[in-house]
Design a protein around this motif. Structure first.
Motif, PDB file in Angstrom:
ATOM      1  N   GLN A  35      -2.553  -6.108  -5.253  1.00 38.84           N
ATOM      2  CA  GLN A  35      -3.688  -6.540  -4.438  1.00 38.84           C
ATOM      3  C   GLN A  35      -4.176  -7.895  -4.941  1.00 38.84           C
ATOM      4  O   GLN A  35      -4.502  -8.049  -6.122  1.00 38.84           O
ATOM      5  CB  GLN A  35      -4.818  -5.525  -4.520  1.00 38.84           C
ATOM      6  CG  GLN A  35      -6.126  -5.973  -3.886  1.00 38.84           C
ATOM      7  CD  GLN A  35      -6.040  -6.049  -2.380  1.00 38.84           C
ATOM      8  OE1 GLN A  35      -5.505  -5.173  -1.742  1.00 38.84           O
ATOM      9  NE2 GLN A  35      -6.570  -7.124  -1.812  1.00 38.84           N
ATOM     10  N   THR A  55      -2.790   0.722  -3.782  1.00 40.91           N
ATOM     11  CA  THR A  55      -2.120  -0.530  -3.425  1.00 40.91           C
ATOM     12  C   THR A  55      -1.669  -1.259  -4.672  1.00 40.91           C
ATOM     13  O   THR A  55      -2.439  -1.416  -5.628  1.00 40.91           O
ATOM     14  CB  THR A  55      -3.073  -1.437  -2.615  1.00 40.91           C
ATOM     15  OG1 THR A  55      -3.536  -0.734  -1.465  1.00 40.91           O
ATOM     16  CG2 THR A  55      -2.360  -2.705  -2.178  1.00 40.91           C
ATOM     17  N   GLN A  87       0.866  -1.173   0.000  1.00 41.20           N
ATOM     18  CA  GLN A  87       0.000   0.000   0.000  1.00 41.20           C
ATOM     19  C   GLN A  87       0.908   1.230   0.000  1.00 41.20           C
ATOM     20  O   GLN A  87       1.456   1.615   1.024  1.00 41.20           O
ATOM     21  CB  GLN A  87      -0.915  -0.010   1.232  1.00 41.20           C
ATOM     22  CG  GLN A  87      -1.940   1.106   1.250  1.00 41.20           C
ATOM     23  CD  GLN A  87      -2.741   1.118   2.531  1.00 41.20           C
ATOM     24  OE1 GLN A  87      -2.305   1.666   3.545  1.00 41.20           O
ATOM     25  NE2 GLN A  87      -3.913   0.493   2.510  1.00 41.20           N
ATOM     26  N   SER A  93      -6.800   4.865  -0.668  1.00 38.36           N
ATOM     27  CA  SER A  93      -5.547   4.117  -0.651  1.00 38.36           C
ATOM     28  C   SER A  93      -5.174   3.668  -2.059  1.00 38.36           C
ATOM     29  O   SER A  93      -6.039   3.424  -2.903  1.00 38.36           O
ATOM     30  CB  SER A  93      -5.660   2.907   0.277  1.00 38.36           C
ATOM     31  OG  SER A  93      -6.693   2.036  -0.140  1.00 38.36           O
TER      32      SER A  93
END
Length: 592
Positions: A411, A408, A381, A406
């Motif tokens: 993932q 990231t 992240q 966020s």
């Protein structure tokens, strides 16, 4: 950049339930112990300095890839509110422990024991043990009725000792979960999978998880923001499966807080080591072992006071993974807090990030129906922008409102694989879907909006509500597979009189998209160059209502009852895996 936000109108409840007598102890600087078995909404508003133990396993949906799921059933907890502490009734001494035993529909035996030893003024010792199992059958979407048994066993032992201003805690625990890979999506189970001892995939195969570990920690719970302190936390566990995968996990973290000429210096540092065996290594396309060492350091500088303060820091990681290249990662660690009206409202905002270790047992508990030979890459992240405010609406009501965005990399998302099964006994070749999940990856931007409320009306009523909204933007995938756009919970506890306590839980989850990837037909020479076919499937919104009740017969004996999934909905926790519908549990408890 985002789709229009859907309005959520959820949670209308009129029901009853069990306000049980779950027990844990509250340890303060003088080691004052509270052992009343009272209805609790765990960690809803930081009323307890030690966590409460749920007395029975609830049937609750969990789909967010971050909560530790349990086979067949899963656990869900409301995010803790950070508002001021609400006053509660004076502590009572109800003895050393509690024994509970019960039996439910579909032969569902349940037993649980709590015990605390409080003879020492400076120490606290406790044991908790629990068993819950079920031997039910579940009807799949395709019409097949399959065995879906599960078994859950837990043993926990904890010791806390106070010396000077510090608390040394030692927790030893063992968990054992057993279940079947019983699921199959959409259509009837193909004939090849119904044969005895079939080895095409894991359909109807038994699985079990066993994890034993120890947690040792040292901290000063009374330290102020400008005190010099040092503490540590060490966790080790050994994890094993019936399918012969094994994991060693060790994590050591140290926290240092040191006042400076201006401000306070903060440092968190630690090292994580994991090793998993008998898994399919993606890099080598072979069965082998995977190990990783992750070293992190998070230095920061804190200035300000309890009314307004600022933390400026950086998070750093260095990761060495056996089947990946060594990497170094960096993210900011900045947070500002302001309390314009003490004990009434607080505002906060910040930027940070984290390196996410997707070690073997984390994925196993997150989605127990993942292929047991899974080898999942770590995620990073890069940034998380967050902010919000919390406080009191009244003396009895706390609230929190927050938002975060966020970004990231890597993932993981779960999907099922589908392909033709070639065997001379089956003509034409049937299309068979694996009923254990595989993993693909994408870079993800996520917006999350959250609102929470806690209300306590004298000692009669407690109410906790939480609503979350999510919006995803991905680089390659069409959907954030298996993740909902919203979820909500409502927990109510009501004490009718000194004998009767009632409570109810409502859990809601928005619609999701599940992915099946169909592999090309190898008989078609041109198909080798063709990509697999992606099939998107809709999962309906989930609604789960649990009602509970507890009646105190004497000072020692009580009877309890619980209605699980009272909404009679066979929602799918994972694609192809519906949960058990309505079931009941009843029993008796004895305190001593």
């Amino acid at each position: 950049m985002f789709k229009s936000i859907q309005y959520i109108l959820v949670i209308i409840l009129m029901g009853i339930g069990l306000a049980a007598q779950a027990q844990r102890d509250t340890l303060t600087q003088e080691v004052e112990v509270t052992k009343a078995y009272k209805p609790t909404l765990s960690d809803a508003n930081k009323l307890n300095s030690m966590p409460t133990i749920d007395e029975t396993e609830h049937q609750k949906p969990t789909f967010n890839y971050t909560i530790n799921s349990q086979p067949v059933f899963s656990s869900f907890s409301v995010n803790p509110l950070k508002a001021a502490i609400i006053e509660t009734q004076a502590p009572q001494d109800n003895g050393y422990g509690l024994v509970r035993a019960g039996l439910g529909t579909t032969f569902r035996p349940y037993g649980e024991v709590f015990f605390n030893n409080v003879n020492s003024k400076n120490s606290l010792f406790g044991i908790h043990a629990m068993h819950l199992s079920s031997f039910d059958k579940i009807e799949l979407e395709g019409g097949d009725k399959v065995d879906a048994p599960f078994m859950k066993n837990e043993v926990d032992l904890f010791v806390k000792h106070l010396f000077r201003d510090n608390v040394l805690s030692v927790n030893i625990d063992f968990k054992h979960d057993a279940f079947n890979y019983y699921g199959y999506p959409l259509v009837a189970v193909p004939d090849p999978l119904l044969e005895n001892n079939q080895d095409i995939n894991y359909f109807d195969t038994k699985q079990s998880f066993a994890k034993g570990g120890i947690n040792i920690g040292l901290k000063n719970p009374t330290a102020e923001y400008d005190d010099a302190t040092i503490g540590f936390n060490f966790i080790y566990h050994y994890f094993g499966t019936k399918t012969d995968q094994r994991e060693h996990y060790a994590n050591f973290i140290m926290d240092v807080q040191q006042p400076m000429i201006t401000g306070v210096g903060l440092l968190e540092g630690g090292i994580l080591y994991t090793q998993a065996s008998d898994i399919f290594l993606q890099a080598d396309s072979a069965i082998g072992n995977r190990s990783q060492i992750i070293i992190h350091a998070k230095p920061a500088w804190f200035i300000g006071d309890e009314t307004a303060n600022l933390k400026l820091g950086v998070n750093t990681w260095f990761a060495m993974v056996s089947d990946e290249d060594a990497v170094a990662k960096l993210s900011p660690n900045i947070r500002a807090n302001w309390t314009p009206v003490p004990e009434l409202i607080s505002l906060y905002a910040g930027i940070d990030g984290k390196y996410i270790s997707n070690h073997y047992s984390k994925i196993a508990y997150e989605n127990p129906f993942t292929d047991p030979e899974h080898d999942v890459m770590n995620a990073f992240q890069k940034f998380r922008f967050y902010g919000g405010f919390d406080g009191k609406l009244s003396k009895k009501t706390n609230f929190k409102v927050s938002a975060e965005y966020s970004i990231t990399d890597n993932q993981p998302f779960y999907y099922l694989s589908e392909s033709l099964y070639f065997d001379p006994d089956y003509n034409p070749a049937p299309l068979v879907t694996d009923n254990t999940f595989k993993v693909l990856y994408d870079n993800t931007n996520r917006l999350k909006l959250n609102a929470e409320l806690f209300h306590a009306s004298t000692d009669k009523l407690e109410l906790t509500a939480s609503v979350n909204y999510y919006n995803y933007k991905l680089d390659e995938q069409e959907e954030a597979w298996n993740l909902p756009t919203w979820d909500a919970t409502l927990n109510i506890g009501y004490k009718v009189n000194e004998q009767l306590s009632l409570s109810a839980d409502i859990f809601l989850m928005g619609e999701r998209k599940a992915l099946v990837i169909q592999q090309p037909d190898p008989r078609n020479l041109t198909a080798v160059a063709l990509p697999p076919t992606y099939k998107s499937n809709n999962l309906d919104a989930a609604f789960d209502l649990n009602l509970k009740g507890n009646y105190q017969l004497t000072n020692k004996f009580a009877v309890f009852g619980q209605l699980n999934n009272f909404g009679f909905q066979k929602y799918q926790r994972w694609f192809g895996y519906p949960v058990q519908s309505f079931n009941m549990l009843a029993g008796i408890s004895y305190s001593f």
